[in-house]
Design a protein around this motif. Structure first.
Motif, mmCIF file in Angstrom:
data_model
loop_
_atom_site.group_PDB
_atom_site.id
_atom_site.type_symbol
_atom_site.label_atom_id
_atom_site.label_comp_id
_atom_site.label_asym_id
_atom_site.label_seq_id
_atom_site.Cartn_x
_atom_site.Cartn_y
_atom_site.Cartn_z
ATOM 1 N N GLN A 9 85.755 -81.852 35.025
ATOM 2 C CA GLN A 9 86.559 -81.256 33.957
ATOM 3 C C GLN A 9 86.966 -79.831 34.337
ATOM 4 O O GLN A 9 88.124 -79.442 34.170
ATOM 5 N N CYS A 10 86.037 -79.064 34.862
ATOM 6 C CA CYS A 10 86.334 -77.685 35.261
ATOM 7 C C CYS A 10 87.352 -77.649 36.387
ATOM 8 O O CYS A 10 88.262 -76.816 36.379
ATOM 9 N N ALA B 119 90.756 -78.446 34.975
ATOM 10 C CA ALA B 119 91.242 -77.367 34.106
ATOM 11 C C ALA B 119 91.404 -76.047 34.852
ATOM 12 O O ALA B 119 91.933 -75.092 34.303
ATOM 13 N N ARG B 120 90.912 -76.001 36.081
ATOM 14 C CA ARG B 120 90.923 -74.769 36.883
ATOM 15 C C ARG B 120 90.183 -73.637 36.165
ATOM 16 O O ARG B 120 90.686 -72.527 36.004
ATOM 17 N N VAL B 121 88.961 -73.991 35.739
ATOM 18 C CA VAL B 121 88.083 -73.042 35.060
ATOM 19 C C VAL B 121 86.745 -73.049 35.803
ATOM 20 O O VAL B 121 86.244 -74.104 36.186
ATOM 21 N N SER B 122 86.150 -71.894 35.967
ATOM 22 C CA SER B 122 84.866 -71.780 36.648
ATOM 23 C C SER B 122 83.767 -72.499 35.869
ATOM 24 O O SER B 122 83.574 -72.246 34.680
ATOM 25 N N SER B 123 83.049 -73.372 36.545
ATOM 26 C CA SER B 123 81.938 -74.070 35.888
ATOM 27 C C SER B 123 80.816 -73.094 35.541
ATOM 28 O O SER B 123 80.080 -73.312 34.580
ATOM 29 N N MET C 14 81.137 -68.258 28.675
ATOM 30 C CA MET C 14 81.924 -67.028 28.775
ATOM 31 C C MET C 14 83.413 -67.327 28.945
ATOM 32 O O MET C 14 84.157 -66.488 29.446
ATOM 33 N N THR C 15 83.852 -68.508 28.542
ATOM 34 C CA THR C 15 85.260 -68.851 28.676
ATOM 35 C C THR C 15 86.074 -68.233 27.545
ATOM 36 O O THR C 15 85.571 -68.028 26.443
ATOM 37 N N ASN C 16 87.339 -67.941 27.842
ATOM 38 C CA ASN C 16 88.219 -67.388 26.813
ATOM 39 C C ASN C 16 89.017 -68.521 26.156
ATOM 40 O O ASN C 16 88.879 -69.692 26.526
ATOM 41 N N LYS C 17 89.859 -68.179 25.215
ATOM 42 C CA LYS C 17 90.607 -69.180 24.450
ATOM 43 C C LYS C 17 91.515 -70.021 25.364
ATOM 44 O O LYS C 17 91.571 -71.242 25.229
ATOM 45 N N GLU D 2 91.277 -74.072 26.005
ATOM 46 C CA GLU D 2 92.397 -74.987 25.793
ATOM 47 C C GLU D 2 92.650 -75.841 27.033
ATOM 48 O O GLU D 2 92.904 -77.037 26.919
ATOM 49 N N ARG D 3 92.548 -75.241 28.203
ATOM 50 C CA ARG D 3 92.724 -76.010 29.455
ATOM 51 C C ARG D 3 91.618 -77.031 29.621
ATOM 52 O O ARG D 3 91.862 -78.158 30.071
ATOM 53 N N LEU D 4 90.382 -76.643 29.266
ATOM 54 C CA LEU D 4 89.266 -77.597 29.352
ATOM 55 C C LEU D 4 89.474 -78.768 28.407
ATOM 56 O O LEU D 4 89.245 -79.927 28.779
ATOM 57 N N LEU D 5 89.935 -78.493 27.212
ATOM 58 C CA LEU D 5 90.195 -79.542 26.233
ATOM 59 C C LEU D 5 91.300 -80.468 26.741
ATOM 60 O O LEU D 5 91.188 -81.692 26.670
#
Length: 75
Positions: free
Chosen positions: A46-47, A50-54, A61-64, A68-71
């Protein structure tokens, strides 16, 4: 060797086979790990999508925008 990203690399390879960039379809992929649970592997996938740090996700510590990208990556 522990903590060198073996499963993370496997997840990256699996995602590239399952969803090749610029193509219509991918192939089914199975991932087996003796070191990580299926929930941990799914979180990594998923990370990546979404290109979000796992690490940021695990530390909550994720921002809004990242949330949204994770969702979006789950659908």
């Amino acid at each position: 060797a522990t903590s060198v990203g073996k499963t993370s690399l496997a997840v990256e390879c699996a995602l590239r086979v399952a969803r090749p960039v610029g193509s219509e379809g991918g192939k089914p992929v199975h991932i087996y790990s003796l070191e990580m649970s299926k929930e941990d592997i799914l979180l990594l996938m998923q990370c990546r999508l979404a290109r979000v740090s796992s690490v940021k996700v695990r530390m909550r510590m994720t921002n809004k925008e990242e949330n949204e990208r994770l969702l979006k990556a789950t659908h």
